[in-house]
Design an enzyme around this catalytic site. Structure first.
Site, PDB file in Angstrom:
ATOM      1  N   GLU A 126      32.432  43.770  40.609  1.00 51.28           N
ATOM      2  CA  GLU A 126      32.876  42.995  39.396  1.00 51.28           C
ATOM      3  C   GLU A 126      34.307  42.203  39.643  1.00 51.28           C
ATOM      4  OE1 GLU A 126      35.132  43.369  35.150  1.00 51.28           O
ATOM      5  OE2 GLU A 126      33.392  44.730  35.620  1.00 51.28           O
TER       6      GLU A 126
ATOM      7  N   LYS B 176      29.794  47.223  26.928  1.00 50.81           N
ATOM      8  CA  LYS B 176      31.005  47.982  27.780  1.00 50.81           C
ATOM      9  C   LYS B 176      31.896  48.666  26.744  1.00 50.81           C
ATOM     10  CE  LYS B 176      34.771  46.369  29.804  1.00 50.81           C
ATOM     11  NZ  LYS B 176      35.565  45.505  30.540  1.00 50.81           N
TER      12      LYS B 176
END
Length: 219
Positions: free
Chosen positions: A44, A133
């Site tokens: 990420e 998330k």
């Protein structure tokens, strides 16, 4: 809602996301190489780092199928479209921005919007997120996933924020789809740290998570 984008084969095989933060995205490549050698292949790139959009296509070309390159710390739909147009393999947000979820769903790209409360997480899940998330995960602990599963049995959760390498198995055991780690995994990798030690940490994390996945499946 359009079809919910599925988890990638890379993240299914090793459900670990490495969260990258540096002064500039030009610093990313050797660190990604060290992570990939250790089995962590879902990367990420955070927009709190300069140069992400410029380096994104170069990193995707460099790593090909060896790693998937997502973009995180996305807070607006414009950023989401820019990341998607640059070839991001997935999107991540720090807070619940359903416009970002909609953009990813429209393209069929996995998306992991951040939230903490049941209201926030449900909004992302109902908008079509691949998984929500849970952030900051260290504020609540692994037992929070079990609490969410009561009213939301199908919701998939990826905890992020303050998770150490040795903490990861407990989150997988609690039902997390994957775990997301930044500082506890990367440590000093962007300030002259030994990249062989980073590879060793990635190997340990991958091994612990694989064991937790296997144990959960055996129940």
């Amino acid at each position: 809602m359009s079809t919910r984008p599925a988890l990638s084969a890379i993240l299914t095989a090793n459900p670990v996301v490495a969260v990258m933060r540096a002064q500039h995205a030009r610093e990313y490549a050797p660190v990604i190489e060290a992570l990939v050698r250790g089995g962590v292949r879902s990367i990420e790139l955070t927009l709190s780092t300069r140069g992400v959009f410029e380096e994104l296509p170069l990193l995707r070309e460099r790593f090909g199928t060896d790693a998937e390159i997502g973009v995180g710390t996305i807070t607006t739909a414009d950023q989401a479209w820019q990341a998607l147009d640059g070839g991001a393999d997935y999107l991540v947000t720090p807070a619940m921005v359903t416009a970002v979820v909609s953009a990813a769903v429209e393209r069929g790209i996995p998306v992991f919007p951040g939230g903490l409360t049941p209201t926030e997480l449900l909004a992302g899940w109902q908008a079509g997120a691949t998984a929500v998330k849970l952030f900051p995960a260290s504020a609540v602990g692994p037992g929070y996933i079990g609490q969410l599963r009561g009213p939301f049995p199908d919701m998939q959760v990826v905890p992020s924020g303050g998770i150490g390498i040795d903490d990861a198995p407990a989150w997988i055991a609690a039902g997390a789809m994957a775990v997301s780690l930044g500082g506890p995994l990367l440590r000093d990798a962007f300030s002259g740290g030994n990249l062989a030690e980073l590879t060793a940490r990635a190997e340990k994390l991958s091994r612990l998570v694989a064991g937790a996945v296997e144990a959960r499946a055996a129940k």
